[in-house]
Write a protein that holds these residues in place. Structure first.
Motif, PDB file in Angstrom:
ATOM      1  N   ASN A 139       0.861  -1.180   0.000  1.00 47.98           N
ATOM      2  CA  ASN A 139       0.000   0.000   0.000  1.00 47.98           C
ATOM      3  C   ASN A 139       0.894   1.226   0.000  1.00 47.98           C
ATOM      4  N   ASN A 140       0.524   2.236  -0.794  1.00 47.41           N
ATOM      5  CA  ASN A 140       1.408   3.393  -0.938  1.00 47.41           C
ATOM      6  C   ASN A 140       1.425   4.302   0.290  1.00 47.41           C
ATOM      7  N   GLU A 162      -0.109  -7.329 -12.290  1.00 47.46           N
ATOM      8  CA  GLU A 162      -0.351  -6.517 -11.111  1.00 47.46           C
ATOM      9  C   GLU A 162      -1.607  -5.695 -11.335  1.00 47.46           C
ATOM     10  N   HIS A 163      -2.220  -5.276 -10.242  1.00 45.81           N
ATOM     11  CA  HIS A 163      -3.408  -4.430 -10.338  1.00 45.81           C
ATOM     12  C   HIS A 163      -3.334  -3.394  -9.227  1.00 45.81           C
ATOM     13  N   ILE A 164      -3.382  -2.127  -9.584  1.00 40.23           N
ATOM     14  CA  ILE A 164      -3.337  -1.038  -8.608  1.00 40.23           C
ATOM     15  C   ILE A 164      -4.735  -0.459  -8.462  1.00 40.23           C
ATOM     16  N   GLN A 255      -3.683   3.917  -2.287  1.00 39.52           N
ATOM     17  CA  GLN A 255      -3.793   2.858  -3.284  1.00 39.52           C
ATOM     18  C   GLN A 255      -3.108   1.590  -2.778  1.00 39.52           C
ATOM     19  N   THR A 256      -3.644   0.451  -3.178  1.00 42.82           N
ATOM     20  CA  THR A 256      -3.007  -0.827  -2.886  1.00 42.82           C
ATOM     21  C   THR A 256      -2.672  -1.529  -4.199  1.00 42.82           C
ATOM     22  N   ARG A 257      -1.505  -2.114  -4.208  1.00 42.70           N
ATOM     23  CA  ARG A 257      -1.048  -2.887  -5.366  1.00 42.70           C
ATOM     24  C   ARG A 257      -1.276  -4.367  -5.065  1.00 42.70           C
ATOM     25  N   LYS A 352       3.184  -3.155 -16.868  1.00 46.22           N
ATOM     26  CA  LYS A 352       2.915  -2.205 -15.783  1.00 46.22           C
ATOM     27  C   LYS A 352       1.441  -1.863 -15.723  1.00 46.22           C
ATOM     28  N   SER A 353       0.938  -1.746 -14.513  1.00 42.23           N
ATOM     29  CA  SER A 353      -0.479  -1.444 -14.343  1.00 42.23           C
ATOM     30  C   SER A 353      -0.818  -0.031 -14.760  1.00 42.23           C
TER      31      SER A 353
END
Length: 354
Positions: A139-140, A162-164, A255-257, A352-353
């Motif tokens: 998480n950012n 990946e999914h952000i 945001q969470t990755r 890249k997401s």
């Protein structure tokens, strides 16, 4: 033009859209038949990303890139289901942020399995009880999910994508007055992400109770009028717990990755890729510095490097999870991985997401 006439035009467009989508499914089936005969993968994140980017350039501005992505991710999910139904495990229970992330990538038609722990998701993919697994990685605002990093080191799985996702928390409770709330349930990372709200709204002696997931927090708080849950709004709605406050996270940029895991999975080059590795370097002076200098010499940009203690060893030895730009099939990346093949575990190369 009357309202009925406008609606008639919309109905006609909807009919045309349906006919075109059914035509798309015919072509999707042909692709699926080819892939099955060649034993190639049906889930191609780099292809989906390329389609969305191409369509975004064709838009006249009435649909934003995010809107186009949302629409076509669901179309892709339906298409994959048409080719071959997918079974997907995620960190549950139902209504968790990971559940939301899984559905945003695999659509509503996939067969979902909610599991209680991140390790359980890895085990389900590893034993092929499911085709894919979805877990949070960082998480950012609050940092990395260490259990995911440890499992990436332990299990022989690959990162397919990946999914952000933006993260929005709410406070849900059956208590009619906030003053009556004595306990708040949530995942430990959620308390850190909503620290300002908790400090402003509750006394210092409020009891914060960590649980396995934000969905579990709702279940814990559901039958207790003196408790509340920090959770995703979807979880509160699923379990019919009233929402007292919404968007209570400290940062609107929260945001969470998430990672999508698979067994024996390799993406093709997309031209905008990230590669993830775990490096276990010799415990000698300068080994990390020399390793990182090889990235500089190869012109490779690092986007993440994080250390984790190596388990099962005396003293303190460390492994490093590293993300960098590029794909393992590119010559300069291939040469670097070859040079350090005895110390590096390749986790995946994926588009890249964002």
């Amino acid at each position: 033009m009357t309202l009925d006439e406008i609606r008639a035009q919309i109905d006609a467009i909807d009919s045309s859209l349906l006919a075109l989508l059914e035509q798309r499914m015919d072509w999707v089936k042909k692709v699926g038949d080819l892939k099955k005969s060649n034993q190639t993968l049906i889930y191609r994140p780099e292809r989906e990303k390329a389609i969305i980017e191409r369509l975004s350039t064709l838009s006249e501005g009435k649909l934003s890139p995010k809107a186009i992505e949302a629409i076509f991710l669901e179309i892709f999910a339906v298409s994959r289901h048409h080719e071959m139904p997918e079974r997907v495990a995620y960190l549950g229970p139902e209504g968790s942020f990971t559940h939301q992330a899984a559905e945003s990538r695999f659509g509503t038609l996939s067969d979902y399995v909610a599991l209680p722990e991140i390790r359980s998701v890895f085990e389900a993919v590893s034993t092929e009880r499911v085709r894919f697994g979805v877990v949070p990685i960082e998480n950012n605002q609050a940092g990395s999910v260490v259990e995911t990093i440890d499992c990436l080191s332990e299990f022989d799985l690959h990162i397919a994508a990946e999914h952000i996702m933006p993260i929005h928390f709410c406070l849900a409770s059956n208590s009619e007055k906030i003053q009556d709330i004595k306990r708040i349930y949530s995942k430990d990372i959620a308390f850190r992400q909503c620290g300002k709200f908790l400090k402003e709204m509750f006394p210092p002696d409020i009891t914060l109770v960590p649980v396995a997931s934000t969905s579990q927090a709702v279940l814990q708080a559901k039958d207790d009028k003196h408790s509340a849950a920090l959770c995703a709004p979807v979880a509160a709605k699923i379990h019919l717990v009233p929402i007292l406050f919404e968007n209570i996270e400290d940062s609107e940029l929260n945001q969470t990755r998430f990672l999508i895991l698979a067994k024996d999975f390799e993406n093709q080059l997309s031209g905008n890729d990230t590669t993830s590795i775990i490096a276990k370097l010799p415990d000698t002076p300068g080994s990390l510095a020399r390793f990182l200098d090889d990235f500089v010499q190869a012109g490779i940009s690092l986007s993440k490097i994080e250390s984790r203690p190596l388990k099962g060893q005396s003293g303190f030895s460390y492994q490093f999870i590293i993300d960098f730009e590029g794909h393992k099939e590119q010559n300069h990346v291939k040469a670097l991985l070859k040079k350090h093949e005895n110390h590096v575990k390749w986790l995946g190369s994926f588009v890249k997401s964002n």
